[in-house]
Scaffold this motif. Structure first.
Motif, PDB file in Angstrom:
ATOM      1  N   GLY A 382       1.242   8.322 -26.626  1.00  7.16           N
ATOM      2  CA  GLY A 382       0.558   9.617 -26.682  1.00  7.16           C
ATOM      3  C   GLY A 382      -0.715   9.687 -25.863  1.00  7.16           C
ATOM      4  O   GLY A 382      -1.231  10.763 -25.583  1.00  7.16           O
ATOM      5  N   ARG A 383      -1.254   8.512 -25.445  1.00  3.02           N
ATOM      6  CA  ARG A 383      -2.443   8.490 -24.577  1.00  3.02           C
ATOM      7  C   ARG A 383      -2.005   8.434 -23.124  1.00  3.02           C
ATOM      8  O   ARG A 383      -0.934   7.934 -22.798  1.00  3.02           O
ATOM      9  CB  ARG A 383      -3.299   7.263 -24.871  1.00  3.02           C
ATOM     10  CG  ARG A 383      -4.062   7.353 -26.168  1.00  3.02           C
ATOM     11  CD  ARG A 383      -4.959   6.147 -26.315  1.00  3.02           C
ATOM     12  NE  ARG A 383      -5.949   6.065 -25.242  1.00  3.02           N
ATOM     13  CZ  ARG A 383      -6.739   5.013 -25.044  1.00  3.02           C
ATOM     14  NH1 ARG A 383      -6.638   3.966 -25.830  1.00  3.02           N
ATOM     15  NH2 ARG A 383      -7.613   5.011 -24.072  1.00  3.02           N
ATOM     16  N   THR A 384      -2.847   8.907 -22.236  1.00  2.00           N
ATOM     17  CA  THR A 384      -2.523   8.881 -20.804  1.00  2.00           C
ATOM     18  C   THR A 384      -3.393   7.825 -20.119  1.00  2.00           C
ATOM     19  O   THR A 384      -4.601   7.748 -20.371  1.00  2.00           O
ATOM     20  CB  THR A 384      -2.783  10.264 -20.170  1.00  2.00           C
ATOM     21  OG1 THR A 384      -1.968  11.211 -20.850  1.00  2.00           O
ATOM     22  CG2 THR A 384      -2.409  10.254 -18.702  1.00  2.00           C
ATOM     23  N   ALA A 385      -2.736   7.026 -19.274  1.00  2.00           N
ATOM     24  CA  ALA A 385      -3.491   6.024 -18.491  1.00  2.00           C
ATOM     25  C   ALA A 385      -3.105   6.155 -17.019  1.00  2.00           C
ATOM     26  O   ALA A 385      -1.999   6.586 -16.692  1.00  2.00           O
ATOM     27  CB  ALA A 385      -3.171   4.622 -18.989  1.00  2.00           C
ATOM     28  N   GLN A 386      -4.034   5.807 -16.134  1.00  2.00           N
ATOM     29  CA  GLN A 386      -3.758   5.811 -14.691  1.00  2.00           C
ATOM     30  C   GLN A 386      -4.225   4.493 -14.086  1.00  2.00           C
ATOM     31  O   GLN A 386      -5.165   3.866 -14.591  1.00  2.00           O
ATOM     32  CB  GLN A 386      -4.494   6.970 -14.011  1.00  2.00           C
ATOM     33  CG  GLN A 386      -3.843   8.326 -14.250  1.00  2.00           C
ATOM     34  CD  GLN A 386      -4.593   9.417 -13.500  1.00  2.00           C
ATOM     35  OE1 GLN A 386      -5.632   9.879 -13.954  1.00  2.00           O
ATOM     36  NE2 GLN A 386      -4.058   9.807 -12.353  1.00  2.00           N
ATOM     37  N   THR A 387      -3.552   4.113 -13.029  1.00  2.00           N
ATOM     38  CA  THR A 387      -3.980   2.896 -12.318  1.00  2.00           C
ATOM     39  C   THR A 387      -3.602   3.023 -10.843  1.00  2.00           C
ATOM     40  O   THR A 387      -2.912   3.968 -10.447  1.00  2.00           O
ATOM     41  CB  THR A 387      -3.359   1.625 -12.934  1.00  2.00           C
ATOM     42  OG1 THR A 387      -3.956   0.473 -12.324  1.00  2.00           O
ATOM     43  CG2 THR A 387      -1.855   1.559 -12.710  1.00  2.00           C
ATOM     44  N   THR A 388      -4.078   2.094 -10.048  1.00  2.00           N
ATOM     45  CA  THR A 388      -3.708   2.012  -8.622  1.00  2.00           C
ATOM     46  C   THR A 388      -3.326   0.570  -8.321  1.00  2.00           C
ATOM     47  O   THR A 388      -3.488  -0.316  -9.163  1.00  2.00           O
ATOM     48  CB  THR A 388      -4.883   2.441  -7.719  1.00  2.00           C
ATOM     49  OG1 THR A 388      -6.043   1.679  -8.091  1.00  2.00           O
ATOM     50  CG2 THR A 388      -5.175   3.923  -7.854  1.00  2.00           C
ATOM     51  N   LEU A 389      -2.835   0.341  -7.107  1.00  2.00           N
ATOM     52  CA  LEU A 389      -2.370  -0.995  -6.721  1.00  2.00           C
ATOM     53  C   LEU A 389      -3.108  -1.497  -5.476  1.00  2.00           C
ATOM     54  O   LEU A 389      -3.522  -0.705  -4.632  1.00  2.00           O
ATOM     55  CB  LEU A 389      -0.868  -0.966  -6.403  1.00  2.00           C
ATOM     56  CG  LEU A 389       0.085  -0.442  -7.485  1.00  2.00           C
ATOM     57  CD1 LEU A 389       1.502  -0.375  -6.938  1.00  2.00           C
ATOM     58  CD2 LEU A 389       0.031  -1.323  -8.724  1.00  2.00           C
ATOM     59  N   SER A 390      -3.234  -2.816  -5.385  1.00  2.00           N
ATOM     60  CA  SER A 390      -3.652  -3.481  -4.140  1.00  2.00           C
ATOM     61  C   SER A 390      -2.466  -4.339  -3.701  1.00  2.00           C
ATOM     62  O   SER A 390      -1.991  -5.169  -4.488  1.00  2.00           O
ATOM     63  CB  SER A 390      -4.866  -4.375  -4.376  1.00  2.00           C
ATOM     64  OG  SER A 390      -5.982  -3.586  -4.718  1.00  2.00           O
ATOM     65  N   ILE A 391      -1.990  -4.111  -2.479  1.00  2.00           N
ATOM     66  CA  ILE A 391      -0.771  -4.801  -2.037  1.00  2.00           C
ATOM     67  C   ILE A 391      -1.052  -5.653  -0.800  1.00  2.00           C
ATOM     68  O   ILE A 391      -1.483  -5.142   0.241  1.00  2.00           O
ATOM     69  CB  ILE A 391       0.358  -3.786  -1.722  1.00  2.00           C
ATOM     70  CG1 ILE A 391       0.622  -2.887  -2.931  1.00  2.00           C
ATOM     71  CG2 ILE A 391       1.634  -4.513  -1.308  1.00  2.00           C
ATOM     72  CD1 ILE A 391       1.668  -1.805  -2.707  1.00  2.00           C
ATOM     73  N   GLY A 392      -0.832  -6.945  -0.950  1.00  2.00           N
ATOM     74  CA  GLY A 392      -0.902  -7.864   0.196  1.00  2.00           C
ATOM     75  C   GLY A 392       0.504  -8.158   0.671  1.00  2.00           C
ATOM     76  O   GLY A 392       1.416  -8.342  -0.148  1.00  2.00           O
ATOM     77  N   VAL A 393       0.703  -8.188   1.986  1.00  2.00           N
ATOM     78  CA  VAL A 393       2.051  -8.370   2.540  1.00  2.00           C
ATOM     79  C   VAL A 393       2.047  -9.525   3.543  1.00  2.00           C
ATOM     80  O   VAL A 393       1.153  -9.613   4.393  1.00  2.00           O
ATOM     81  CB  VAL A 393       2.550  -7.086   3.259  1.00  2.00           C
ATOM     82  CG1 VAL A 393       4.032  -7.198   3.590  1.00  2.00           C
ATOM     83  CG2 VAL A 393       2.288  -5.849   2.420  1.00  2.00           C
ATOM     84  N   ALA A 394       3.041 -10.399   3.427  1.00  2.00           N
ATOM     85  CA  ALA A 394       3.204 -11.497   4.399  1.00  2.00           C
ATOM     86  C   ALA A 394       4.689 -11.675   4.688  1.00  2.00           C
ATOM     87  O   ALA A 394       5.530 -11.392   3.836  1.00  2.00           O
ATOM     88  CB  ALA A 394       2.601 -12.787   3.853  1.00  2.00           C
ATOM     89  N   GLY A 395       4.991 -12.120   5.893  1.00  2.00           N
ATOM     90  CA  GLY A 395       6.387 -12.224   6.322  1.00  2.00           C
ATOM     91  C   GLY A 395       6.947 -13.627   6.226  1.00  2.00           C
ATOM     92  O   GLY A 395       6.214 -14.619   6.303  1.00  2.00           O
ATOM     93  N   LEU A 396       8.271 -13.708   6.045  1.00  2.00           N
ATOM     94  CA  LEU A 396       9.001 -14.979   6.150  1.00  2.00           C
ATOM     95  C   LEU A 396       9.773 -14.922   7.463  1.00  2.00           C
ATOM     96  O   LEU A 396      10.611 -14.040   7.654  1.00  2.00           O
ATOM     97  CB  LEU A 396       9.983 -15.149   4.985  1.00  2.00           C
ATOM     98  CG  LEU A 396       9.391 -15.406   3.606  1.00  2.00           C
ATOM     99  CD1 LEU A 396       9.177 -14.080   2.873  1.00  2.00           C
ATOM    100  CD2 LEU A 396      10.310 -16.280   2.773  1.00  2.00           C
TER     101      LEU A 396
END
Length: 688
Positions: A382-396
């Motif tokens: 019943g409560r509302t929450a928000q968030t964001t992401l930090s994305i690190g990317v590396a290749g194989l």
């Protein structure tokens, strides 16, 4: 990890002794230790080719032996010696001809910088080829051991190429009731599958080969006598006799099959989100790394971290954060196509393995995920929450031998973000990233590459009216935050990494350059330059130094090379040879940190030394009569041997009278002047 210092074994085909020596000095100035042989005849070449060599540099022509003959002789003996052919002019026909003959590269004579770059490239390539050959031998040994294990395995194992058996172990033959492996060789595996399952088996193999299928299949097998039984097959890529194929491990189904499947599923899952867990995901990463190295398929890893996790967890409580994570896991499943493998990697971290995509190719898809999460309202009881992401990317890629390195790179990229953003790993940032993390070896390597060490100069002042200008050269390193790194720390790291000699040469070259400039203004200045234990053992130092001094047009006695007593004791034989060689070049030598060895004067017997710098411990607390006596006794013995003495760490005027009475020749310390970036001390100020 210490870097092994490798001496280059260099062959030179060049009639002029002077030009050959010039070429050798190029390598030494570039910090490459070399052992050199100049070829003067075809017989001599045949003889030296019995040994191992790393590189041959050919002059445009030679009276004794044509370069083309030398290249042919190397090819005839199947020697892996890269050849660099120098040509008289930038003649494209001559360059093409040399390359067609088998030279690795051809370039105009006199292009020294380019020659060193090409040589370094060829030497690196040679190391790679040698490492590959060693790996191939190790692989053959491993394959032999693997074959023994296969033959004795209790699991039924077969290797299949294009659907046909190429090998089956004893357990496999027994399972399907065959006497001999030859009966199965060349037989399609589908013949051992029940008719109603054959179409499914065929489709499975087709999908598996294209990387779109799971690695397990359950079906009915058929024994040689026609009897049927349930089997579960595990598939994995393999090679057999050098051929790419599929390894199939078969276990007969039993009553616990469903339970085993459930246990396997649970062991690979994160209990909160239902995604893969960390251990299982790392196994998937290892498999993906193998595919990337073999050139089968590249992939990318997205390291997806929740921003403000601690704050949100404190606000929602444990049950609430679990609901948010489950909701986010579902959002990830919806966002990514089915072939993307997802895991909950840590409390606040998800990972996504994206097959067949480079980091740049998956940026758009990940950007869409950022926006989706930023705009999503998580409903938590019943409560509302928000968030964001930090994305690190590396290749194989084909250069990725260790999956953990890729995880670390993506992790670092995510850590560098402020939040709600993506950062793709840039290989060029590797050294800088390591330096930023406080890795001293990386800082040293970066300073050598970017020429960013600092040199400071501290005056050494005569107590006997000598007006000559003397400075000790001190090396400083700033970390990426602009703070000074304690010299003991970074020099110790450099020594462990095998970089001490490179640093010494950097200091010598830059000291020579600054000294030549300073002396041109009318100063009669000498510099004391420290040599590490590594340089004491470097037999190429003296010839390199001779060339460097001549090039700078400096008198040899303008430099005083300072060796620490601990290094001199540890490498006494090498120190003796070096001090004799320096005397031959007319360079001066100083022995520093003197007086702390068990028998310091024994060391002096073996070394050709002009100056002796007393260890700093002797100049501490000279108000104590006992300490004064110890210093005076030491100095009296040195003066009896006609050594010029230096006392460092003079921090106050109160000790000057004691030092003068003791007959000290030179003093150094913060009381007079601390280390400075310029040679600006007024040596005439102290003269009476």
């Amino acid at each position: 990890m210490a870097i092994e210092k490798k001496t280059i074994r260099l062959l030179i085909l060049e009639d002029s002794q002077n030009e050959a020596e010039r070429l050798v000095s190029l390598f030494r100035n570039a910090g490459r230790a070399t052992r050199v042989h100049r070829i003067t005849s075809s017989d001599e070449l045949a003889e030296v080719l019995q040994q191992s060599w790393d590189l041959l540099i050919c002059a445009p022509s030679s009276e004794h032996l044509e370069p083309s003959e030398a290249i042919t002789a190397i090819r005839r003996q199947s020697k892996d010696i890269p050849v660099i052919q120098l040509v008289a002019d930038n003649d494209s026909d001559a360059i093409t001809e040399a390359l067609m003959l088998g030279a690795r590269d051809a370039l105009p004579q006199g292009e020294d910088e380019r020659l060193i770059l090409v040589a370094n490239r060829e030497l690196a390539s040679l190391e790679e080829r040698r490492a590959r050959r060693t790996a191939e031998v190790a692989l053959r040994e491993a394959e032999k051991r693997c074959q023994l294990l296969l033959d004795s395995s209790v699991d039924a194992i077969t290797y299949v190429h294009d659907g046909m058996h190429i090998y089956a172990n004893r357990a496999y033959l027994k399972l399907f009731d065959y006497e001999d492996g030859e009966e199965l060789e060349g037989m399609p595996m589908i013949d051992l599958i029940a008719g109603e399952d054959q179409a499914r088996f065929k489709d499975f193999l087709k999908n598996y080969a294209s990387g779109e299928s799971a690695a397990e299949l359950g079906c009915s097998g058929v024994r040689a006598d026609g009897q049927r039984f349930q089997v579960r097959m595990s598939f994995s890529p393999a090679t057999y006799d050098g051929e790419p194929c599929i390894q199939v491990v078969i276990r007969a189904e039993n009553d616990n099959a469903e339970l085993e499947e459930k246990l396997r599923e649970i062991s690979s899952q994160d209990l909160v989100t239902g995604l893969f867990n960390r251990p299982y995901f790392l196994e998937l990463m290892d498999t993906a790394a193998q595919r990337a190295v073999s050139g089968t398929q590249i992939a990318s890893l997205a390291y997806i971290r929740l921003d403000r996790y601690g704050e949100i967890a404190a606000d929602l409580g444990l049950a609430g954060i679990d609901l948010l994570l489950t909701d986010l896991a579902n959002l990830l499943r919806e966002h990514f196509p089915s072939e993307v493998q997802l895991a909950r990697f840590a409390d606040d971290v998800f990972t996504a393995l994206l097959p067949g995509q480079s980091p740049q190719q998956c940026e758009e898809q990940l950007g869409g995920l950022l926006k989706k999460v930023e705009g999503h309202l998580f409903d938590i009881n019943g409560r509302t929450a928000q968030t964001t992401l930090s994305i690190g990317v590396a290749g194989l890629s084909e250069q990725t031998s260790k999956a953990q390195e890729v995880v670390d790179r993506a992790h670092r990229c995510a850590d560098e973000l402020e939040g709600n953003a993506i950062k793709v790993f840039n290989p060029a940032d590797e050294l800088a990233a390591a330096a930023n993390r406080g890795n001293l070896t990386a800082m040293v390597q970066q300073a050598l590459e970017n020429n960013s060490f600092r040199l400071l100069f501290q005056p050494i002042i005569s107590l006997r009216g000598d007006s000559d200008e003397h400075y000790e050269v001190l090396l400083r390193l700033l970390n990426p935050q602009g703070e000074e790194v304690p010299p003991g720390d970074f020099l110790s790291a450099a020594k462990e990494a095998g970089l001490a000699e490179k640093i010494d040469r950097w200091v010598i070259l830059n000291s020579i350059k600054l000294l030549a400039e300073h002396r041109s203004k009318g100063h009669n200045t000498r510099l004391f330059v420290h040599l590490s234990g590594g340089s004491l053992q470097d037999q190429t130092l003296l010839p390199w130094l001779s060339v460097a001094l001549k090039a700078a047009r400096l008198p040899s006695d303008a430099l005083v090379f300072q060796i620490g007593e601990p290094d001199a004791v540890a490498y006494l034989k090498q120190a003796k040879a070096l001090t004799q060689g320096l005397a031959g070049l007319h360079c001066k030598v100083a022995l520093s940190q003197f007086g702390c060895a068990l028998n310091p004067f024994n060391t002096l017997k073996h070394l050709h030394v002009d100056f002796v710098k007393i260890d700093g411990s002797f100049s501490q607390d000279l108000s104590n009569a006992e300490n004064q006596e110890a210093l005076k006794t030491l100095l009296a013995s040195l003066h009896a041997q006609a050594k010029l003495t230096i006392v460092p760490f003079v921090e106050s005027a109160s000790v000057l009278a004691t030092l003068w009475q003791a007959g000290v020749n030179y003093i150094q310390g913060h009381y007079l002047q601390g280390p400075s970036q310029s040679m600006d001390y007024d040596f005439s100020a102290g003269e009476e």
